[in-house]
Scaffold this active site. Structure first.
Site, short mmCIF file in Angstrom:
data_model
loop_
_atom_site.label_atom_id
_atom_site.label_comp_id
_atom_site.label_asym_id
_atom_site.label_seq_id
_atom_site.Cartn_x
_atom_site.Cartn_y
_atom_site.Cartn_z
N GLU A 160 52.29 31.53 43.48
CA GLU A 160 53.25 32.10 42.54
C GLU A 160 54.59 32.50 43.16
O GLU A 160 54.93 33.70 43.26
CB GLU A 160 52.63 33.28 41.82
CG GLU A 160 51.40 32.88 41.05
CD GLU A 160 50.95 33.90 40.01
OE1 GLU A 160 51.59 34.95 39.89
OE2 GLU A 160 49.95 33.62 39.34
N GLU A 355 44.44 29.56 38.38
CA GLU A 355 44.11 30.88 37.84
C GLU A 355 44.15 30.86 36.32
O GLU A 355 45.09 30.29 35.74
CB GLU A 355 45.12 31.96 38.29
CG GLU A 355 44.94 32.41 39.70
CD GLU A 355 45.91 33.52 40.05
OE1 GLU A 355 46.32 34.27 39.15
OE2 GLU A 355 46.30 33.62 41.22
C1 GCO Z 1 48.86 36.64 39.51
C2 GCO Z 1 48.19 36.74 40.79
C3 GCO Z 1 46.83 37.41 40.75
C4 GCO Z 1 46.68 38.47 39.66
C5 GCO Z 1 46.11 37.87 38.39
C6 GCO Z 1 46.07 38.93 37.29
O1 GCO Z 1 48.79 35.57 38.90
O2 GCO Z 1 49.52 37.60 39.14
O3 GCO Z 1 48.03 35.45 41.37
O4 GCO Z 1 46.74 37.96 42.03
O5 GCO Z 1 45.80 39.48 40.09
O6 GCO Z 1 46.94 36.85 37.92
O7 GCO Z 1 47.34 39.46 37.10
#
Ligand code: GCO
Length: 466
Positions: A160, A355
């Site tokens: 990200e 994710e």
């Molecule tokens: C994100 C991060 C994760 C978060 C998950 C929930 O996408 O922000 O990669 O570490 O914990 O997405 O917010």
């Protein structure tokens, strides 16, 4: 249908789950500092899920739940406590033992090099604003390749970039909590992408066998309000545009993916922010645009777009009482189909959903179990949306559910329970939630037990009534 070798996985990140140990040799990272400064709701990750001491138990539980792939991250300052220079042998040993334990439980490891835990020693030298960070990340990549490429085949470089830049240095909501001038944040964005490219080169150069490398950007998805060609085109256009609205220019797709995946910066963004963008040389772009094998997509939700009367796109407001998660994110499963489709059409690379998941206000019920029907419904619809993309010929290689266990949710501390396994943070006790056993059936049937209809999964929720 999902491909027979579809990677049914879960995702976590080092800092959010590992905890610490006084003898572990780990250096300090920016999130330790951020918690010390009081920016994580009174919580800190000094224990978190205590995964560094409980990983054998955790991987045995993953095996019991039929999980076949695991996207985890390595904490940079556990390997190089000062970011560069001296290597911490205890860090190397711990991650090698973790990876061997994954494999002993039939779990394919997917290693993310950087999931936000920048060594404080590097932040003290300017962090991602200091151009030297690019070579520092390359040094880190060399150590990763030399020590783990014999037992890991799949790597992600950076998680990200939008959040690293936008939350860390534009809005300051995340560590290191800085609010820099716009031109500095554009420099940071280019350093992050050059670090990615340098890492790809070093990983390939020093790997002890052929490996596969990806990148894991995110964003909210522009969803067409209908599947008319006009609305689809309007949403696609919006999805890849940069906006000067609000205070976080970095929350976009094209600036962080076009250079990495196409070898060019988005012309619209270059024009829009031309007063703030530093010189970008041909060599910069060549370094950034290293060939990679797949692209990750961290996708949770989106917003609605329709074709406007004047041929431009128009925002469509959310409807009253729309469904939300435990951290007040909107629920709209069709975002996963459109996020995959738009990315695949533009970048033509195999995709992993790196994710996706839901926070709920989970608690232990009187029967001692953790019932989470909302998460199960969420996952059924979202994973079914992925299946539509597969059915339409898009090359989706896997799905990493965020997350395996409840964990440290950054600036929200422990107030966002995303896991399919409940964690009592007072004792470390793990309780698989109902959704964990549901996910096991989905994996065993390769998606056969998913209940959502195509309309329930990818019909536009503005117009969907079930
Ligand atoms: C994100 C991060 C994760 C978060 C998950 C929930 O996408 O922000 O990669 O570490 O914990 O997405 O917010």
């Amino acid at each position: 249908m999902f491909r027979e070798d579809f990677a049914w996985g879960v995702a976590t990140s080092a800092y959010q789950i590992e905890g610490t140990d006084p003898d572990d040799g780990r250096g300090k990272c920016i999130w330790d500092t951020f918690s010390e400064e009081g920016h994580t709701r009174g919580d800190n990750a000094s224990v978190a899920c205590d995964h560094m001491h409980r990983y054998k138990e955790d991987f045995a539980l993953m095996k019991e739940l039929g999980i076949r792939a695991y996207r985890f991250s390595v904490n940079w300052c556990r390997i190089l406590p000062n970011g560069t220079g001296e290597i911490n042998p205890k860090g190397i040993a711990m991650y090698r033992d973790m990876i061997m334990e994954m494999r002993a439980n039939g779990i394919e490891p997917f290693l993310t090099m950087y999931h936000w835990d920048l060594p404080q020693a590097l932040e003290d030298k300017g962090g991602w604003l200091n151009p030297e960070i690019v070579d520092a990340f390359g040094e880190y990549a060399k150590v990763i390749a030399e020590n783990f490429s014999d037992i890991v085949e799949n790597f992600f470089t950076i998680n990200e970039p939008q959040c690293i830049v936008g939350l860390g240095y534009v809005t300051g909501v995340h560590a290191p909590g800085r609010k820099l001038p716009l031109e500095d944040t554009f420099k940071i964005s280019i350093n992050v992408m050059k670090a990615h490219g340098t890492a790809v080169k070093k990983l390939r150069e020093f790997a002890r066998r052929p490996i596969k490398i990806g990148y894991a950007p995110t964003c909210t998805v522009a969803i067409p309000a209908s599947e008319s060609p006009e609305d689809i085109e309007a949403a696609r256009e919006k999805y890849f545009r940069m906006s000067d609205k609000g205070n976080n220019w970095a929350w976009n797709v094209a600036w962080f993916s076009d250079p990495v995946l196409l070898g060019e910066f988005p012309a619209q963004g270059l024009e829009l922010f031309k007063d703030y963008i530093p010189e970008i040389t041909k060599e910069d772009i060549e370094l950034i645009h290293q060939p990679i094998d797949f692209v990750g997509q961290n996708i949770y939700n989106g917003y609605y777009i329709k074709a406007g009367s004047n041929g431009k796109y128009e925002d469509v407001p959310m409807y009253p009482g729309f469904p939300q998660t435990g951290v007040n994110w909107p629920v709209m499963s069709e975002c996963l189909y459109w996020g995959i489709r738009f990315a695949y059409e533009r970048y033509h690379l195999p995709i992993y959903i790196t994710e996706n998941g839901m926070a709920c206000h989970d608690c232990i019920s009187v029967d001692g179990k953790v019932h989470d029907p909302n998460r199960q419904d969420f996952l059924d619809r979202y994973i079914s949306a992925v299946e539509r993309a597969c059915d339409e010929g898009m090359d989706v290689r896997g799905y990493f559910l965020w997350s395996f266990t409840d964990n440290f949710e950054w600036e929200q501390g422990f107030h966002g329970r995303f896991g399919i396994v409940y964690v009592d943070f007072r004792t470390g006790k793990r309780i698989p939630k109902d959704s964990a056993y549901w996910y096991k059936t989905v994996i065993e049937s390769n998606g056969g037990t998913l209940a959502s209809t195509r309309e329930q999964a990818t019909g536009c929720s503005l117009n969907r009534f079930e």
